[in-house]
Scaffold this motif. Sequence first.
Motif, PDB file in Angstrom:
ATOM      1  N   ALA A   8       0.834  -1.205   0.000  1.00  0.00           N
ATOM      2  CA  ALA A   8       0.000   0.000   0.000  1.00  0.00           C
ATOM      3  C   ALA A   8       0.868   1.254   0.000  1.00  0.00           C
ATOM      4  O   ALA A   8       1.886   1.321   0.692  1.00  0.00           O
ATOM      5  N   LYS A   9       0.429   2.230  -0.786  1.00  0.00           N
ATOM      6  CA  LYS A   9       1.012   3.563  -0.767  1.00  0.00           C
ATOM      7  C   LYS A   9      -0.065   4.473  -0.192  1.00  0.00           C
ATOM      8  O   LYS A   9      -1.191   4.497  -0.696  1.00  0.00           O
ATOM      9  N   VAL A  10       0.279   5.193   0.854  1.00  0.00           N
ATOM     10  CA  VAL A  10      -0.710   5.972   1.592  1.00  0.00           C
ATOM     11  C   VAL A  10      -0.216   7.398   1.796  1.00  0.00           C
ATOM     12  O   VAL A  10       0.909   7.608   2.262  1.00  0.00           O
ATOM     13  N   SER A  11      -1.065   8.357   1.467  1.00  0.00           N
ATOM     14  CA  SER A  11      -0.815   9.759   1.787  1.00  0.00           C
ATOM     15  C   SER A  11      -2.038  10.268   2.536  1.00  0.00           C
ATOM     16  O   SER A  11      -3.134  10.375   1.956  1.00  0.00           O
ATOM     17  N   VAL A  12      -1.874  10.527   3.816  1.00  0.00           N
ATOM     18  CA  VAL A  12      -2.971  10.982   4.675  1.00  0.00           C
ATOM     19  C   VAL A  12      -3.256  12.446   4.380  1.00  0.00           C
ATOM     20  O   VAL A  12      -2.352  13.282   4.391  1.00  0.00           O
ATOM     21  N   THR A  13      -4.532  12.749   4.119  1.00  0.00           N
ATOM     22  CA  THR A  13      -4.934  14.125   3.830  1.00  0.00           C
ATOM     23  C   THR A  13      -5.713  14.750   4.984  1.00  0.00           C
ATOM     24  O   THR A  13      -5.811  15.964   5.065  1.00  0.00           O
ATOM     25  N   ASP A  14      -6.280  13.911   5.856  1.00  0.00           N
ATOM     26  CA  ASP A  14      -7.040  14.392   7.018  1.00  0.00           C
ATOM     27  C   ASP A  14      -6.729  13.472   8.204  1.00  0.00           C
ATOM     28  O   ASP A  14      -7.407  12.458   8.398  1.00  0.00           O
ATOM     29  N   PRO A  15      -5.702  13.817   8.985  1.00  0.00           N
ATOM     30  CA  PRO A  15      -5.284  12.944  10.081  1.00  0.00           C
ATOM     31  C   PRO A  15      -6.382  12.624  11.099  1.00  0.00           C
ATOM     32  O   PRO A  15      -6.436  11.498  11.605  1.00  0.00           O
ATOM     33  N   GLN A  16      -7.264  13.564  11.378  1.00  0.00           N
ATOM     34  CA  GLN A  16      -8.338  13.302  12.342  1.00  0.00           C
ATOM     35  C   GLN A  16      -9.292  12.235  11.827  1.00  0.00           C
ATOM     36  O   GLN A  16      -9.672  11.331  12.561  1.00  0.00           O
ATOM     37  N   ARG A  17      -9.680  12.313  10.579  1.00  0.00           N
ATOM     38  CA  ARG A  17     -10.574  11.304  10.004  1.00  0.00           C
ATOM     39  C   ARG A  17      -9.853   9.972   9.802  1.00  0.00           C
ATOM     40  O   ARG A  17     -10.450   8.918   9.953  1.00  0.00           O
ATOM     41  N   TYR A  18      -8.571  10.024   9.477  1.00  0.00           N
ATOM     42  CA  TYR A  18      -7.796   8.807   9.270  1.00  0.00           C
ATOM     43  C   TYR A  18      -7.659   8.015  10.568  1.00  0.00           C
ATOM     44  O   TYR A  18      -7.543   6.792  10.552  1.00  0.00           O
ATOM     45  N   ALA A  19      -7.699   8.700  11.691  1.00  0.00           N
ATOM     46  CA  ALA A  19      -7.598   8.042  12.996  1.00  0.00           C
ATOM     47  C   ALA A  19      -8.707   7.006  13.181  1.00  0.00           C
ATOM     48  O   ALA A  19      -8.496   5.967  13.813  1.00  0.00           O
ATOM     49  N   ALA A  20      -9.880   7.261  12.620  1.00  0.00           N
ATOM     50  CA  ALA A  20     -10.984   6.288  12.714  1.00  0.00           C
ATOM     51  C   ALA A  20     -10.625   4.993  11.985  1.00  0.00           C
ATOM     52  O   ALA A  20     -10.925   3.896  12.463  1.00  0.00           O
ATOM     53  N   TYR A  21      -9.973   5.110  10.843  1.00  0.00           N
ATOM     54  CA  TYR A  21      -9.508   3.927  10.107  1.00  0.00           C
ATOM     55  C   TYR A  21      -8.507   3.142  10.950  1.00  0.00           C
ATOM     56  O   TYR A  21      -8.563   1.914  11.025  1.00  0.00           O
ATOM     57  N   GLN A  22      -7.597   3.855  11.595  1.00  0.00           N
ATOM     58  CA  GLN A  22      -6.570   3.201  12.402  1.00  0.00           C
ATOM     59  C   GLN A  22      -7.152   2.442  13.588  1.00  0.00           C
ATOM     60  O   GLN A  22      -6.566   1.480  14.053  1.00  0.00           O
ATOM     61  N   VAL A  23      -8.305   2.867  14.053  1.00  0.00           N
ATOM     62  CA  VAL A  23      -8.988   2.159  15.139  1.00  0.00           C
ATOM     63  C   VAL A  23      -9.701   0.916  14.607  1.00  0.00           C
ATOM     64  O   VAL A  23      -9.683  -0.143  15.242  1.00  0.00           O
ATOM     65  N   LEU A  24     -10.303   1.009  13.424  1.00  0.00           N
ATOM     66  CA  LEU A  24     -11.123  -0.071  12.882  1.00  0.00           C
ATOM     67  C   LEU A  24     -10.339  -1.150  12.134  1.00  0.00           C
ATOM     68  O   LEU A  24     -10.691  -2.332  12.195  1.00  0.00           O
ATOM     69  N   ALA A  25      -9.301  -0.780  11.412  1.00  0.00           N
ATOM     70  CA  ALA A  25      -8.585  -1.733  10.555  1.00  0.00           C
ATOM     71  C   ALA A  25      -7.975  -2.918  11.297  1.00  0.00           C
ATOM     72  O   ALA A  25      -8.024  -4.045  10.784  1.00  0.00           O
ATOM     73  N   PRO A  26      -7.403  -2.745  12.488  1.00  0.00           N
ATOM     74  CA  PRO A  26      -6.781  -3.895  13.149  1.00  0.00           C
ATOM     75  C   PRO A  26      -7.704  -5.091  13.375  1.00  0.00           C
ATOM     76  O   PRO A  26      -7.237  -6.231  13.373  1.00  0.00           O
ATOM     77  N   GLU A  27      -8.988  -4.872  13.551  1.00  0.00           N
ATOM     78  CA  GLU A  27      -9.922  -5.991  13.730  1.00  0.00           C
ATOM     79  C   GLU A  27      -9.822  -6.964  12.556  1.00  0.00           C
ATOM     80  O   GLU A  27      -9.661  -8.172  12.734  1.00  0.00           O
ATOM     81  N   ALA A  28      -9.906  -6.434  11.355  1.00  0.00           N
ATOM     82  CA  ALA A  28      -9.829  -7.289  10.161  1.00  0.00           C
ATOM     83  C   ALA A  28      -8.425  -7.838   9.970  1.00  0.00           C
ATOM     84  O   ALA A  28      -8.250  -9.024   9.683  1.00  0.00           O
ATOM     85  N   LEU A  29      -7.426  -7.002  10.121  1.00  0.00           N
ATOM     86  CA  LEU A  29      -6.051  -7.441   9.893  1.00  0.00           C
ATOM     87  C   LEU A  29      -5.675  -8.576  10.837  1.00  0.00           C
ATOM     88  O   LEU A  29      -5.083  -9.573  10.410  1.00  0.00           O
ATOM     89  N   ASN A  30      -6.033  -8.446  12.092  1.00  0.00           N
ATOM     90  CA  ASN A  30      -5.733  -9.501  13.070  1.00  0.00           C
ATOM     91  C   ASN A  30      -6.500 -10.780  12.765  1.00  0.00           C
ATOM     92  O   ASN A  30      -5.951 -11.876  12.876  1.00  0.00           O
ATOM     93  N   ARG A  31      -7.759 -10.649  12.394  1.00  0.00           N
ATOM     94  CA  ARG A  31      -8.601 -11.813  12.113  1.00  0.00           C
ATOM     95  C   ARG A  31      -8.036 -12.661  10.969  1.00  0.00           C
ATOM     96  O   ARG A  31      -8.178 -13.876  10.958  1.00  0.00           O
ATOM     97  N   TYR A  32      -7.388 -12.021  10.017  1.00  0.00           N
ATOM     98  CA  TYR A  32      -6.878 -12.738   8.846  1.00  0.00           C
ATOM     99  C   TYR A  32      -5.368 -12.996   8.909  1.00  0.00           C
ATOM    100  O   TYR A  32      -4.765 -13.385   7.926  1.00  0.00           O
TER     101      TYR A  32
END
Length: 96
Positions: A8-32
């Motif tokens: 993945a290539k990632v450029s964060v444009t809104d750090p506050q909104r991106y923080a929500a992704y950082q909270v949610l993504a680990p659930e899926a990543l860990n599960r798989y």
Amino acid sequence: MPKGYWIAKVSVTDPQRYAAYQVLAPEALNRYGARFLARGGERIVLEGGETPERCVILEFPSYQQALACYHSEAYQRAKAARQDAADVEIVITEGL
């Protein structure tokens, strides 16, 4: 069975909104069974486009697990939270 990888290539444009992704993504990543091989750090583009803010490489037990994670309901929730918060390119590839 070959492992699977997200590149993945990632450029964060809104750090506050991106923080929500950082909270949610680990659930899926860990599960798989994802394992971070690279996340951030120094990088340089030697050929091709612009240097992204972050490069992320995730290893999965298999290519099928990498695809299943991306398409999972849990990851799709995280992806929706990331909407308009980052420019992201993700490639999923099979390892050797």
